[in-house]
Design an enzyme around this catalytic site. Structure first.
Site, PDB file in Angstrom:
ATOM      1  N   HIS A 128       0.851  -1.193   0.000  1.00 43.78           N
ATOM      2  CA  HIS A 128       0.000   0.000   0.000  1.00 43.78           C
ATOM      3  C   HIS A 128       0.884   1.240   0.000  1.00 43.78           C
ATOM      4  O   HIS A 128       1.949   1.247   0.636  1.00 43.78           O
ATOM      5  CB  HIS A 128      -0.909   0.017   1.239  1.00 43.78           C
ATOM      6  CG  HIS A 128      -2.082   0.923   1.100  1.00 43.78           C
ATOM      7  ND1 HIS A 128      -1.999   2.275   1.327  1.00 43.78           N
ATOM      8  CD2 HIS A 128      -3.351   0.682   0.733  1.00 43.78           C
ATOM      9  CE1 HIS A 128      -3.193   2.825   1.124  1.00 43.78           C
ATOM     10  NE2 HIS A 128      -4.030   1.881   0.755  1.00 43.78           N
ATOM     11  N   ASP A 181      -8.013  -5.143  -0.229  1.00 47.41           N
ATOM     12  CA  ASP A 181      -8.482  -5.999  -1.337  1.00 47.41           C
ATOM     13  C   ASP A 181      -8.130  -7.462  -1.155  1.00 47.41           C
ATOM     14  O   ASP A 181      -8.576  -8.303  -1.940  1.00 47.41           O
ATOM     15  CB  ASP A 181      -7.877  -5.483  -2.657  1.00 47.41           C
ATOM     16  CG  ASP A 181      -8.440  -4.122  -3.027  1.00 47.41           C
ATOM     17  OD1 ASP A 181      -7.651  -3.200  -3.286  1.00 47.41           O
ATOM     18  OD2 ASP A 181      -9.671  -3.987  -3.022  1.00 47.41           O
TER      19      ASP A 181
HETATM   20  C1  SDX Z   1      -6.238   0.082  -2.931  1.00 45.70           C
HETATM   21  O1  SDX Z   1      -4.395   4.592  -2.105  1.00 45.70           O
HETATM   22  C2  SDX Z   1      -5.353   3.968  -1.476  1.00 45.70           C
HETATM   23  O2  SDX Z   1      -5.759   4.344  -0.400  1.00 45.70           O
HETATM   24  C3  SDX Z   1      -5.943   2.763  -2.188  1.00 45.70           C
HETATM   25  C4  SDX Z   1      -6.959   1.949  -1.415  1.00 45.70           C
HETATM   26  C5  SDX Z   1      -8.238   2.738  -1.175  1.00 45.70           C
HETATM   27  O3  SDX Z   1      -8.969   2.377  -0.226  1.00 45.70           O
HETATM   28  O4  SDX Z   1      -8.547   3.618  -1.977  1.00 45.70           O
HETATM   29  O5  SDX Z   1      -6.419   1.541  -0.179  1.00 45.70           O
HETATM   30  C6  SDX Z   1      -7.375   0.698  -2.197  1.00 45.70           C
HETATM   31  O6  SDX Z   1      -6.028   0.416  -4.057  1.00 45.70           O
HETATM   32  C7  SDX Z   1      -5.334  -0.899  -2.221  1.00 45.70           C
HETATM   33  C8  SDX Z   1      -4.119  -1.342  -3.087  1.00 45.70           C
HETATM   34  C9  SDX Z   1      -4.592  -2.422  -4.033  1.00 45.70           C
HETATM   35  N1  SDX Z   1      -3.525  -2.799  -4.979  1.00 45.70           N
HETATM   36  C10 SDX Z   1      -2.881  -3.952  -4.916  1.00 45.70           C
HETATM   37  O7  SDX Z   1      -3.060  -4.793  -4.037  1.00 45.70           O
HETATM   38  C11 SDX Z   1      -1.919  -4.214  -6.072  1.00 45.70           C
HETATM   39  C12 SDX Z   1      -0.599  -4.784  -5.526  1.00 45.70           C
HETATM   40  N2  SDX Z   1       0.082  -3.765  -4.767  1.00 45.70           N
HETATM   41  C13 SDX Z   1       0.910  -2.863  -5.487  1.00 45.70           C
HETATM   42  O8  SDX Z   1       1.029  -2.847  -6.809  1.00 45.70           O
HETATM   43  C14 SDX Z   1       1.513  -1.728  -4.683  1.00 45.70           C
HETATM   44  O9  SDX Z   1       1.785  -2.196  -3.439  1.00 45.70           O
HETATM   45  C15 SDX Z   1       0.670  -0.480  -4.613  1.00 45.70           C
HETATM   46  C16 SDX Z   1       0.287  -0.009  -5.967  1.00 45.70           C
HETATM   47  C17 SDX Z   1      -0.564  -0.742  -3.807  1.00 45.70           C
HETATM   48  C18 SDX Z   1       1.517   0.583  -3.925  1.00 45.70           C
HETATM   49  O10 SDX Z   1       2.590   0.837  -4.758  1.00 45.70           O
HETATM   50  P1  SDX Z   1       3.698   1.965  -4.378  1.00 45.70           P
HETATM   51  O11 SDX Z   1       3.341   2.663  -3.125  1.00 45.70           O
HETATM   52  O12 SDX Z   1       3.922   2.799  -5.605  1.00 45.70           O
HETATM   53  O13 SDX Z   1       4.935   1.109  -4.004  1.00 45.70           O
HETATM   54  P2  SDX Z   1       6.051   0.655  -5.032  1.00 45.70           P
HETATM   55  O14 SDX Z   1       5.412   0.115  -6.261  1.00 45.70           O
HETATM   56  O15 SDX Z   1       7.052   1.752  -5.159  1.00 45.70           O
HETATM   57  O16 SDX Z   1       6.701  -0.599  -4.240  1.00 45.70           O
HETATM   58  C19 SDX Z   1       7.722  -0.404  -3.284  1.00 45.70           C
HETATM   59  C20 SDX Z   1       8.513  -1.728  -3.309  1.00 45.70           C
HETATM   60  C21 SDX Z   1       8.974  -2.096  -4.729  1.00 45.70           C
HETATM   61  O17 SDX Z   1      10.103  -2.909  -4.557  1.00 45.70           O
HETATM   62  P3  SDX Z   1      11.613  -2.259  -4.784  1.00 45.70           P
HETATM   63  O18 SDX Z   1      11.570  -1.518  -6.094  1.00 45.70           O
HETATM   64  O19 SDX Z   1      11.791  -1.338  -3.587  1.00 45.70           O
HETATM   65  O20 SDX Z   1      12.536  -3.444  -4.781  1.00 45.70           O
HETATM   66  O21 SDX Z   1       7.643  -2.788  -2.887  1.00 45.70           O
HETATM   67  C22 SDX Z   1       7.458  -3.711  -3.968  1.00 45.70           C
HETATM   68  C23 SDX Z   1       7.852  -2.980  -5.235  1.00 45.70           C
HETATM   69  O22 SDX Z   1       8.304  -3.896  -6.221  1.00 45.70           O
HETATM   70  N3  SDX Z   1       6.038  -4.087  -3.965  1.00 45.70           N
HETATM   71  C24 SDX Z   1       5.596  -5.320  -4.171  1.00 45.70           C
HETATM   72  C25 SDX Z   1       4.198  -5.242  -4.041  1.00 45.70           C
HETATM   73  N4  SDX Z   1       3.835  -3.983  -3.780  1.00 45.70           N
HETATM   74  C26 SDX Z   1       4.987  -3.261  -3.736  1.00 45.70           C
HETATM   75  N5  SDX Z   1       6.248  -6.476  -4.455  1.00 45.70           N
HETATM   76  C27 SDX Z   1       5.471  -7.568  -4.597  1.00 45.70           C
HETATM   77  N6  SDX Z   1       4.106  -7.578  -4.494  1.00 45.70           N
HETATM   78  C28 SDX Z   1       3.450  -6.432  -4.214  1.00 45.70           C
HETATM   79  N7  SDX Z   1       2.115  -6.427  -4.115  1.00 45.70           N
END
Ligand code: SDX
Length: 434
Positions: free
Chosen positions: A308, A365
């Site tokens: 998140h 989710d």
């Molecule tokens: C919702 O914003 C809100 O409030 C949203 C929400 C709401 O109520 O409105 O809460 C609802 O949208 C929840 C989120 C649902 N999405 C997912 O579950 C999709 C999977 N999660 C991600 O894609 C990700 O975690 C996000 C999009 C939710 C957040 O992405 P960020 O904050 O841009 O973080 P990032 O992509 O920069 O990740 C930071 C690190 C990275 O690794 P490094 O580059 O540091 O090595 O964490 C890793 C990412 O690769 N990472 C994950 C991951 N999520 C982040 N690695 C594996 N699996 C994951 N799910």
């Protein structure tokens, strides 16, 4: 340095300017940078808005480190345990918990607007029966602007309030219509003697040829899920609604824009993606392989429902939903192998250094789809469920923004990285390398 300003010195010119600190009730202050382009000829640069507050808001507060979520100051845990979705909708719109009389008036008002114009139903027949419900939602909710444009003077607070009530009331009716389109069944009219969630369940699962009894446990589970999904400060879809609304656009069109943004798998579309991920993993023994893929920098695969932007702790909503899963599944005579798989996946991930280091926890989710599935909602309708609930947050933020006398159109700048100015080359003078 006072506790009210920061100093910024531009090493290129030696010029130093004051940056005011904008403080709220809770949470970190904001650094006022609106004047830096005028003073220093430079933009602030924050793609993805990792450290950018786009507005001030009184509606919802999130502490991502502590895993705290407050709606108008009330903890989500208390609201989920003691309130109802329609009461939370009132709270988010008006800022205070209603009296019994205010709540009853609001409930009646919303239920009074649940029907949609009969002509609007024609939009459903324009879609193939297997159209994704979120595509239908974007189109049909957006079409509401064609039905009310003559009574939506957005400068008039009363008109804005009526639009908000219409949206909260009609989105479930349209959502159920999307499901009926996919099922090839006739749309069911709202039954206004039912509760908000009972009415939705009836419109979804009732058929004209037999009686339908709302299951109280399903009604309560849905009520809690809708409360948990109602608002979440400046998430991508709410920020989209504010951005669209900042130009003075029609409110129904703004909410359609919010639905479009919510659909993405990185946002509300994740609940549908989680179920597909769990079905693809299929067996506990396959979990390590998928965890390895999620950790592999060269593999774009991510664990859906994990991580998140704001929560660097367990999403408080996920914790509540996980506990409801047990209750709903037991009431349906047992567990769900995908729920067992989800629990095991969470356990393994939360003990893995990669997830611990990056503070990746289950989000709202991760478990919600398990409950929707148990209630008979098909996977392609999961994000529609999210949209029904989040319509309350979207309209609350739209109302707050439109009532702000200092509201401006949102018009960000950019860092240009394209070609420097160059002259046009007539066609006959161009070579392949141009
Ligand atoms: C919702 O914003 C809100 O409030 C949203 C929400 C709401 O109520 O409105 O809460 C609802 O949208 C929840 C989120 C649902 N999405 C997912 O579950 C999709 C999977 N999660 C991600 O894609 C990700 O975690 C996000 C999009 C939710 C957040 O992405 P960020 O904050 O841009 O973080 P990032 O992509 O920069 O990740 C930071 C690190 C990275 O690794 P490094 O580059 O540091 O090595 O964490 C890793 C990412 O690769 N990472 C994950 C991951 N999520 C982040 N690695 C594996 N699996 C994951 N799910």
């Amino acid at each position: 340095m006072s506790d009210r300003t920061l100093k910024l010195t531009d090493q290129r010119s030696g010029k130093t300017i004051d940056l005011p600190l904008v403080k709220g009730t809770l949470g970190p202050p904001g650094i006022g940078v609106g004047h830096i382009y005028r003073e220093l000829g430079a933009f602030s640069y924050d793609p993805g808005f990792l450290s950018t507050a786009s507005c001030q808001s009184n509606i919802t507060y999130i502490d991502g480190e502590q895993g705290i979520l407050l709606y108008r100051g009330y903890p989500i845990e208390q609201l989920a345990a003691q309130s109802t979705f329609i009461e939370v909708a009132y709270l988010l719109l008006y800022g205070e918990l209603p009296t019994a009389a205010q709540l009853e008036d609001f409930r009646r008002l919303i239920l009074h607007h649940t029907m949609i114009n009969e002509t609007l139903k024609r939009f459903f027949t324009g879609f193939y029966h297997d159209a994704h419900p979120m595509a239908v939602m974007v189109g049909v909710v957006g079409s509401l602007s064609a039905f009310y444009h003559d009574s939506t003077d957005i400068a008039n607070p009363k008109h804005r309030e009526i639009s908000a009530h219409r949206l909260i009331a009609k989105v479930p009716t349209i959502a159920a219509g999307c499901y009926k389109l996919n099922m090839g069944e006739p749309m069911m009219y709202p039954q206004n003697h039912l509760s908000y969630c009972g009415n939705f369940l009836h419109m979804m699962f009732a058929v004209p040829c037999e009686d339908y009894e709302v299951d109280p446990l399903a009604e309560r589970a849905l009520d809690i899920l809708f409360m948990l999904h109602a608002d979440h400060e400046q998430n991508a879809s709410t920020a989209t609604v504010r951005q669209a609304g900042s130009s003075g656009a029609d409110p129904f069109a703004c909410i359609a824009a919010g639905i479009a943004s919510l659909w993405g798998p990185a946002h509300g579309g994740a609940n549908e993606a989680v179920l597909k991920m769990l079905e693809e993993i299929g067996d506990v023994r396959a979990i390590p392989r998928y965890i390895a893929r999620a950790k592999d920098r060269d593999d774009p695969y991510r664990l859906m429902g994990f991580g998140h932007r704001v929560y660097k702790n367990y999403d408080p909503r996920a914790r509540i939903i996980r506990s409801i899963c047990h209750e709903v599944l037991e009431s349906r005579g047992g567990s769900d192998p995908l729920f067992e798989l989800a629990l095991r996946l969470e356990e393994i991930a939360l003990n893995d250094e990669y997830f611990i280091e990056r503070k990746l926890y289950p989000n709202v989710d991760f478990y919600s789809g398990i409950i929707y599935r148990a209630l008979g909602v098909p996977v392609n309708m999961f994000t529609v469920m999210f949209a029904i609930a989040r319509t309350v947050g979207w309209v609350a933020h739209w109302l707050e923004m439109m009532a702000d006398p200092d509201q401006k159109i949102g018009r960000p700048r950019q860092i240009y990285t394209g070609p420097a100015q160059r002259d046009y080359v007539p066609l006959e003078k161009r070579t392949a390398s141009d």
